[in-house]
Structure formats: structure tokens, C-alpha cells
Design a protein around this motif. Structure first.
Motif, PDB file in Angstrom:
ATOM      1  N   UNK A 159       0.833  -1.204   0.000  1.00  0.00           N
ATOM      2  CA  UNK A 159       0.000   0.000   0.000  1.00  0.00           C
ATOM      3  C   UNK A 159       0.866   1.251   0.000  1.00  0.00           C
ATOM      4  N   UNK A 160       1.933   1.238   0.767  1.00  0.00           N
ATOM      5  CA  UNK A 160       2.847   2.380   0.778  1.00  0.00           C
ATOM      6  C   UNK A 160       3.547   2.544  -0.572  1.00  0.00           C
ATOM      7  N   UNK A 161       3.862   1.444  -1.214  1.00  0.00           N
ATOM      8  CA  UNK A 161       4.535   1.518  -2.518  1.00  0.00           C
ATOM      9  C   UNK A 161       3.614   2.050  -3.612  1.00  0.00           C
ATOM     10  N   UNK A 214       2.923  10.584  -2.486  1.00  0.00           N
ATOM     11  CA  UNK A 214       2.523  11.983  -2.467  1.00  0.00           C
ATOM     12  C   UNK A 214       2.357  12.444  -3.908  1.00  0.00           C
ATOM     13  N   UNK A 215       1.702  13.590  -4.128  1.00  0.00           N
ATOM     14  CA  UNK A 215       1.579  14.111  -5.503  1.00  0.00           C
ATOM     15  C   UNK A 215       2.938  14.304  -6.192  1.00  0.00           C
ATOM     16  N   UNK A 216       3.978  14.513  -5.405  1.00  0.00           N
ATOM     17  CA  UNK A 216       5.318  14.680  -5.968  1.00  0.00           C
ATOM     18  C   UNK A 216       6.005  13.333  -6.230  1.00  0.00           C
ATOM     19  N   UNK A 217       5.302  12.227  -5.923  1.00  0.00           N
ATOM     20  CA  UNK A 217       5.859  10.902  -6.177  1.00  0.00           C
ATOM     21  C   UNK A 217       6.695  10.341  -5.042  1.00  0.00           C
ATOM     22  N   UNK A 218       6.729  11.039  -3.922  1.00  0.00           N
ATOM     23  CA  UNK A 218       7.518  10.564  -2.771  1.00  0.00           C
ATOM     24  C   UNK A 218       6.687   9.617  -1.910  1.00  0.00           C
ATOM     25  N   UNK A 219       7.398   8.807  -1.146  1.00  0.00           N
ATOM     26  CA  UNK A 219       6.720   7.886  -0.238  1.00  0.00           C
ATOM     27  C   UNK A 219       6.020   8.669   0.861  1.00  0.00           C
ATOM     28  N   UNK A 220       4.848   8.201   1.236  1.00  0.00           N
ATOM     29  CA  UNK A 220       4.115   8.805   2.341  1.00  0.00           C
ATOM     30  C   UNK A 220       4.868   8.548   3.643  1.00  0.00           C
ATOM     31  N   UNK A 221       4.841   9.505   4.543  1.00  0.00           N
ATOM     32  CA  UNK A 221       5.533   9.305   5.816  1.00  0.00           C
ATOM     33  C   UNK A 221       4.660   8.484   6.761  1.00  0.00           C
ATOM     34  N   UNK A 222       5.298   7.681   7.563  1.00  0.00           N
ATOM     35  CA  UNK A 222       4.575   6.893   8.564  1.00  0.00           C
ATOM     36  C   UNK A 222       3.822   7.816   9.510  1.00  0.00           C
ATOM     37  N   UNK A 224      -7.570   5.218   4.790  1.00  0.00           N
ATOM     38  CA  UNK A 224      -6.511   6.121   4.336  1.00  0.00           C
ATOM     39  C   UNK A 224      -6.086   5.788   2.908  1.00  0.00           C
ATOM     40  N   UNK A 225      -5.867   4.508   2.639  1.00  0.00           N
ATOM     41  CA  UNK A 225      -5.371   4.093   1.323  1.00  0.00           C
ATOM     42  C   UNK A 225      -6.502   3.896   0.313  1.00  0.00           C
ATOM     43  N   UNK A 226      -7.735   4.145   0.743  1.00  0.00           N
ATOM     44  CA  UNK A 226      -8.903   4.054  -0.128  1.00  0.00           C
ATOM     45  C   UNK A 226      -9.031   2.668  -0.775  1.00  0.00           C
TER      46      UNK A 226
END
Length: 143
Positions: free
Chosen positions: A14-16, A20-28, A75-77
Motif C-alpha cells: 500500500x505504501x509503494x 505523495x503528488x510529488x511521487x515521494x513515499x508517504x511518511x509513517x 486512508x489508502x482508499x
């Protein structure tokens, strides 16, 4: 049916697939704070800390409550069933695998551009890709 992924593997996927809109990994911390707020808004007396999410993601914690799983799913819809071994969970996992493949191989833009082609031209593109794949396999076999 393939063996169901572990809870940690599902959370990692799910994290992968969600960035974010900028393509970065979401923070825990961001995900945990959102989930904690989601739980509070629904009257759950449970906390959802950064550390607990880290443990779930790393497989150190393996027995979350239904509320924790529902918050993560919200959160991850995704449907909360993703966390339980079932046929529907397997389909969701396959969809996530497909999304990761598109992301990893950079073919998303190609697919998006192909939607503007006529059916006849899309067939030509598919034929050309098949030809290129055969040539690539032949080149690889010759090495």
C-alpha cells in the motif's frame, strides 16, 4: 490460490502504490496521524501511533484491531477485506501488483497516450510491441 501475503507485506505494498503528488513515499507519521484522527472521529478509543504503524509495516506487530485495519483501509482508499485472506483480497492484491508494475516500468504514460489512438492504431501498437518483445527475446537467447 496463491498464498496470501502477510499483513506487513500488504501494508508495504500500500505504501509503494500510494505516494505523495510529488511521487515521494508517504511518511509513517502522516499516515498514523490521519488514522488516529479517523479513529477518534468514529468514537474509537484506540490510538494509532507512528511507532505502532512502523511495527505493523515491519511485521513486528501482527495483531491489529479491526478498527486499525479499517483506518488503514480508509486512508489508502481500499476495501478493508484486503487485510483478510479471501478471493476479493487476492483481486485487490493483483490490482496493486499491476499498479506497481506500471509505476516500476514507466509504461503508464505510454498507456495513457495510447487511449487517444483509434482501435486500429492501438492494434498496430500492440503488434509492434509483440514484434519488439520477440526480437528482444531472440537477442537475449543469442547472448
Amino acid at each position: 490460490m496463491a498464498e496470501a501475503p502477510t499483513l506487513a507485506e500488504t501494508i508495504e505494498k500500500l505504501f509503494q502504490t500510494h505516494t505523495t503528488p510529488a511521487g515521494r513515499e508517504l511518511s509513517l507519521r502522516h499516515v498514523a496521524n490521519w488514522c488516529a484522527k479517523w479513529l477518534r472521529e468514529r468514537g474509537f478509543a484506540k490510538s494509532f501511533s507512528y511507532e505502532y504503524l512502523r511495527q505493523l509495516r515491519n511485521g513486528e506487530a501482527t495483531n491489529p484491531t479491526k478498527g486499525h485495519l479499517e483506518a488503514l483501509a480508509a486512508f489508502f482508499d481500499v476495501d478493508p477485506v484486503i487485510f483478510y485472506g479471501s478471493e476479493k483480497a487476492q483481486q485487490i492484491q493483483e490490482d496493486l501488483d499491476f499498479a506497481l508494475m506500471l509505476k516500476a516500468h514507466g509504461v503508464r504514460s505510454l498507456a495513457m497516450r495510447a487511449t487517444g489512438l483509434t482501435p486500429a492504431n492501438r492494434a498496430k501498437v500492440q503488434k509492434q510491441i509483440s514484434t519488439l518483445l520477440r526480437q528482444q527475446a531472440a537477442d537475449h537467447d543469442g547472448d
